[in-house]
Structures are given as C-alpha cells and as structure tokens.
Design an enzyme around this catalytic site. Structure first.
Site, short mmCIF file in Angstrom:
data_model
loop_
_atom_site.label_atom_id
_atom_site.label_comp_id
_atom_site.label_asym_id
_atom_site.label_seq_id
_atom_site.Cartn_x
_atom_site.Cartn_y
_atom_site.Cartn_z
N LYS A 193 0.79 -1.37 -0.04
CA LYS A 193 0.16 0.06 0.21
C LYS A 193 1.19 1.31 -0.09
O LYS A 193 1.21 1.90 1.26
CB LYS A 193 -0.93 0.02 1.93
CG LYS A 193 -2.44 0.60 0.97
CD LYS A 193 -1.68 2.35 0.85
CE LYS A 193 -1.68 3.32 2.19
NZ LYS A 193 -1.50 4.89 1.66
N GLY A 246 7.00 5.67 7.77
CA GLY A 246 6.20 6.74 8.72
C GLY A 246 5.83 6.93 9.56
O GLY A 246 7.58 7.29 10.64
N SER A 247 5.27 7.75 10.27
CA SER A 247 4.98 8.88 11.51
C SER A 247 5.14 7.30 12.21
O SER A 247 4.27 6.94 11.97
CB SER A 247 3.64 9.92 11.17
OG SER A 247 2.76 8.69 11.37
N THR A 248 5.50 8.14 14.10
CA THR A 248 5.36 7.71 15.11
C THR A 248 4.36 6.85 15.16
O THR A 248 3.93 5.99 15.32
CB THR A 248 5.53 7.79 15.71
OG1 THR A 248 7.67 8.44 15.56
CG2 THR A 248 6.40 7.62 17.40
N GLY A 251 3.04 4.49 13.43
CA GLY A 251 3.21 3.10 13.47
C GLY A 251 2.79 2.40 14.66
O GLY A 251 2.57 1.12 14.37
N GLU A 268 9.95 1.60 10.67
CA GLU A 268 10.74 3.04 10.72
C GLU A 268 10.31 4.10 10.60
O GLU A 268 9.31 3.99 9.91
CB GLU A 268 12.04 2.30 9.30
CG GLU A 268 12.85 3.05 9.29
CD GLU A 268 12.63 4.44 8.83
OE1 GLU A 268 12.55 5.80 8.90
OE2 GLU A 268 12.70 4.35 7.47
N CYS A 302 14.05 11.35 7.60
CA CYS A 302 13.50 10.49 9.25
C CYS A 302 15.08 10.49 9.67
O CYS A 302 14.78 11.14 10.79
CB CYS A 302 12.78 9.01 8.96
SG CYS A 302 14.33 8.23 7.91
N GLU A 399 10.04 15.98 15.54
CA GLU A 399 10.05 16.22 14.38
C GLU A 399 9.78 17.24 13.52
O GLU A 399 8.38 17.04 13.97
CB GLU A 399 10.12 14.80 13.77
CG GLU A 399 10.14 14.97 12.16
CD GLU A 399 9.36 13.43 11.83
OE1 GLU A 399 8.60 12.73 11.82
OE2 GLU A 399 10.99 12.50 11.45
#
Ligand SMILES: NC(=O)C1=CN([C@@H]2O[C@H](COP(=O)(O)OP(=O)(O)OC[C@H]3O[C@@H](n4cnc5c(N)ncnc54)[C@H](OP(=O)(O)O)[C@@H]3O)[C@@H](O)[C@H]2O)C=CC1
Ligand SMILES: CCCCCC/C=C/C(=O)O
Length: 496
Positions: A193, A246-248, A251, A268, A302, A399
């Site tokens: 995806k 992607g983003s935390t 995740g 990651e 990142c 971030e």
C-alpha cells in the site's frame, strides 16, 4: 535551461500518467471493487498528475488472498538460484528504465532529479541486487548435541508468508525496495500500500514486475488511503509480516492492528537526530554535511540531522557557513539538474513546517537564515537555521519534517555524558552524527548515544542496517538483519 529529463516528463504526460490507473492484483490490472479514485498532485507545480484507484478492505482481501495462494504455488518451488535470477532481471529492467522511473518519482514526490536518479533509484537497484545475493545464504544451524550421538538437532529457515508493506511519500521507491528486496529473496509474497500522495513509481514498477516474469500473485499493489487500504492490510489475518515506514503515531496504530494475529512487524518511524560538531573537525566538510543533510528531501527525511550541537570555538564559523550554503542553494523545479532542494510534498506538510517556525519564533528562537516561503508554483520554503534554542524548546524536541535546523552551543566544560544526555533527550533514536577527528570523542560519544545509525565524519547513512531505538521504530531494514523478519526459524530434533 531545458532539463535533459524533460523529454521523459513529456512522454510520461502523454502516455503513462493519463491512463486509468488500476490495482495490481495477481499480475492483472483490476478496477477497485467499489470503484473509488484518488487524485495525485505534483508538489512542484500543484498541478494534477494522475488519478489512481482508491482500494479498500475488499481489494486488500483479494490481494492478500492472491498473495497467499502464490506463496504456496509455483513461487514456493523456485530454487534460491531462480529467485536470484529473477531479482537480477528486475534490477536490469529498473536500470534500463532508470531515467524514466526517476523522472516519474520527481514529478510525484518533488525530490531533485540528481538525488533521485543517482541516489534513491540507483540505490534501490543496488539493494535489489544485494538481496538477490542472499537467497542461498539463509542458513540454519547444526549444534553439537547435548544429548550425545542419539540425537541430531538442526534448524532451518522458511519464509514467513505474505509480507505487507505500507510506505510513505518522502522516498517512495527506495523505501518500498527496503521491503520488496528481502521479500523476494526470502521467498515471501508481497502486498504493497503506497502513500496516497506519491504512488506513481509503485504502479510503474508493477509493469517491470510483469516484464521480469515474476509469477502471478507474488507481487501486488493496492493504492488507497491509510485508513481505507492501509489499516485492513495491517490487520488482515492472511498477512504474516508488516513492514511500515512513516510517522510514529501511525506506527503505533500499525502495531495495534497487527497484534491480534501476532504478525511480525518492523517499523521505521520518526527522528530528531542530533549532530555534534567538535572544534577539531574538518569544519568545511561538516558544514557541507549538515547543509546537504537538510537539503536532501527538503528535510523530509527521517534520519536528517536536525539538532546541531556546535562547539563554541567553531559556532560562528559553522552558522555563517550554513548561511552561505543556504543562500547559494537553488530551491526550485526538481527536474532541473542544478536544483539543490525541491518542494515540500503538500500544503498540509508546508503548514506543519510554517507552524513549527512560528512556534520557534514564539519561544524566542532567532531565525539566522531562511524562514520564508518562496513564491512560485509549488510548496517551496527556504532552508532555515534557528539559533537561541535550548533543550526545553519544542523545535529541539519534535520532528518538523522540513528544511529546518536548530543550533545550540557547547564548550569544553561539557563532557561526553552531558552531550549524550542532550542527544538522547527526545522520544526518538534513529540517527546521530558526530564530526570530530578526536577518537575518544568520536567513539566515546557513539557508545553513549541511543541511536540506530551513528555516522562519524559522514553526514548520510552507513552500509549496514537501518532502524531506530525508542519511538523511532522496531527492528531493522537492510543488511543481514533486514531479512530476518521475513523468515521463521524451525528447530528439528531427530532421535536415533
Ligand atoms: N519516517 C519517515 O520516513 C516518515 C515520517 N513521516 C512523519 O509523519 C508525518 C505525517 O506524514 P503522513 O504522511 O501522515 O505519515 P503516515 O505515517 O500517516 O503515512 C505513512 C503511510 O501509512 C499510511 N497510513 C496512514 N494511516 C494509516 C492507518 N491507520 N493504517 C495503516 N496505514 C496508514 C499512509 O497512507 P496515506 O498515504 O493515505 O496517508 C502512508 O502510506 C510527517 O510530518 C513526518 O513527521 C512521514 C513520512 C515518512
Ligand atoms: C540513497 C539512499 C536514500 C535512503 C533514504 C531513506 C529514507 C528514509 C526515511 O526518510 O524514512
């Protein structure tokens, strides 16, 4: 000056981009069950680039079922050498089409052509070839038996099954390849995806998959949104492994979705990587390192080194040096070969960056250089350095995902423990960068920092694996560790 890549852009506009883009399931282009579509935009012009299919849970189910069937089908009979050969064929096809693939990714994600052509896509080919070499090196073990000659124990490894990949927009092809290459090498099958903001190279790649002769069902792509297509993929019971970048926050959601069926998960995620610059470093190299590091993907990277800790003796020189690089940078159309920095991906991400700049100002930060939007067709913003910050400030902790550096001073009074404590003082632990010629400082600080990748006198990445401590993720991609999560271990004990 007309970009040498302009003819590829024109050809893509005339042929590939206007097509009715469908989902790639079981080596067929199929319409999404519910017929949804998504428009994709070029971030350097804000013009519509293409319309792709918006898949949902029904399409994900079809793709996962195709991948499950393929996992037990002809693909499972492929020898290691056959998997190696087909991976090299795919890599050859990528190389044969590298200028076109790179141009497409630039139009889709906005990163400068020279970075994409000679960095991302070239490295994606290299990673595919690297993992093609792993197929016959996935060894089990035979220990000396504790039970004496009456028993033989050995272990084997086998592919986990269907591997899902959910990827972001900042480095579409290479971050997909971090997952595609170990999937194919291990004998797993794949459902991808891609990001809704930049799905075009993932679709063009499917044509190369067909041309390479990868059997049906092994490789599937379902475009769509995170909630509609990503979430059902992350939770699908037929999926054994999820690889996510992607983003935390997303995740954490992926982990929650994958938990009930105990999928193997690699994440990651975000970063706020510190950069330590000691007075004995090669200052010009360090300035170039921090500048290129933040120009790269317009800071939407990142592992970007975004928190500078500069020794007082070189602070003014480094800040002036960065300002010079920032003013000389060509921020603009990413298909032009001399462009240093492209646009931010979208209005939403640009708003996020400008909002952080405002927070920085409100909290007393001094904008040394940059800080302004650049008028024009796309989402352009100046490379920015903010001084007068300390560990308590929002911009030092969170971030930003834009071309923004924050700078602080340290002196001889600050020992390695103090510097490491500052470096470790965020929720993240993805990367850290150290510029020094002093061995004690280099290795002493590296040992104290909680970060997955530490570079010394090098501003980019290393040759080994990639992943983070703490909220920067789970597990590792690339290298030997990068294939582990695609394999199960089986221990067999034979009695005589
Ligand atoms: N580590 C990295 O490399 C990246 C970090 N980020 C960070 O994330 C911030 C926001 O960016 P954003 O694009 O929203 O990042 P996300 O983490 O939301 O997106 C990454 C991928 O996850 C998908 N996704 C989103 N929600 C879900 C869900 N509930 N279930 C399954 N998949 C989902 C996205 O789909 P869709 O495309 O439809 O949203 C996309 O394919 C950035 O500002 C940056 O800080 C962003 C990108 C890369
Ligand atoms: C040429 C190598 C590029 C590596 C890009 C990795 C990006 C990672 C991320 O932002 O998540």
């Amino acid at each position: 000056m007309l970009s040498p890549f302009a003819n590829h852009a024109e050809k893509l506009k005339a042929d590939f981009l206007p097509r009715k883009h469908k989902l790639f399931i079981n080596n067929q282009w199929v319409d999404p069950v519910d017929g949804g579509t998504l428009d994709v935009y070029n971030p350097s012009t804000k013009q519509k680039l293409a319309t792709v299919a918006a898949g949902n849970a029904k399409d994900i189910d079809l793709a996962v079922k195709a991948a499950e069937k393929a996992f037990h089908g002809p693909w499972s009979k492929f020898t290691a050498a056959q998997r190696t050969a087909i991976m090299h064929k795919l890599a050859d096809l990528m190389e044969a089409n590298i200028d076109e693939l790179s141009t497409l990714e630039v139009m889709d994600a906005g990163n400068p052509i020279m970075h994409v052509r000679h960095g991302d896509i070239a490295m994606a080919v290299a990673y595919l070839r690297y993992y093609a070499g792993w197929t016959d090196k996935l060894f089990g073990q035979v220990p000396m038996s504790n039970s004496g000659p009456e028993m033989l124990s050995y272990s084997t490894r086998q592919p986990v099954g269907v591997a899902a990949a959910i990827t972001p927009w900042n480095a579409p092809m290479i971050l997909s390849m971090f997952k595609i290459a170990p999937t194919l090498a291990s004998g797993c099958t794949f459902v991808h995806k891609p990001a809704e903001l930049a799905p075009m190279t993932a679709l063009r790649f499917c044509e190369l998959v067909l041309e390479a002769g990868i059997p049906e069902g092994v490789f599937n792509v379902v475009t769509g949104t995170g909630p509609e297509a990503g979430a059902p993929l992350a939770s699908h019971p037929g999926v054994a492994k999820v690889g996510f970048t992607g983003s935390t926050a997303t995740g954490a959601e992926i982990l929650r979705l994958a938990a009930p069926t105990f999928k193997r998960v690699t994440l990651e995620l975000g970063g706020k990587s510190p950069v330590f610059m000691f007075p004995d470093c090669d200052v010009e190299a360090a300035i170039a390192g921090i500048s290129n590091g933040i120009f790269y993907k317009t800071g939407q990277f990142c592992a970007a080194g975004t928190r500078l800790y500069i020794h007082d003796k070189i602070y003014d020189k480094v800040v002036a040096g960065f300002e010079k690089h920032a003013k000389a940078a060509k921020v603009g159309q990413p298909l032009e070969t001399d462009t240093t920095m492209g646009p931010i991906i979208s209005q939403k991400q640009l708003d996020r960056v400008t909002n952080y700049l405002q927070i920085g100002r409100d909290e007393g930060g001094e904008i040394v250089t940059g800080g302004n939007l650049i008028p024009g067709d796309g989402y352009f913003i100046e490379p920015t350095l903010i001084a007068n910050v300390d560990q308590t400030k929002t911009l030092v902790k969170e971030e930003i995902f834009g071309p923004v550096l924050v700078a602080q001073r340290f002196t001889d009074a600050h020992d390695l423990d103090t510097l490491a404590a500052w470096g470790n003082d965020t929720q993240y632990g993805l990367a850290a960068r150290i510029w020094t010629t002093n061995l004690r400082n280099a290795h002493g600080l590296a040992a104290r920092l909680d970060a997955g990748t530490i570079t010394i006198n090098n501003g980019f990445l290393g040759d080994l694996d990639f992943g983070g401590f703490k909220s920067s993720g789970l597990g590792r991609e690339l290298g030997q560790y990068g294939i582990e999560s695609y394999l199960e271990h089986k221990s067999i004990a034979v009695g005589f």
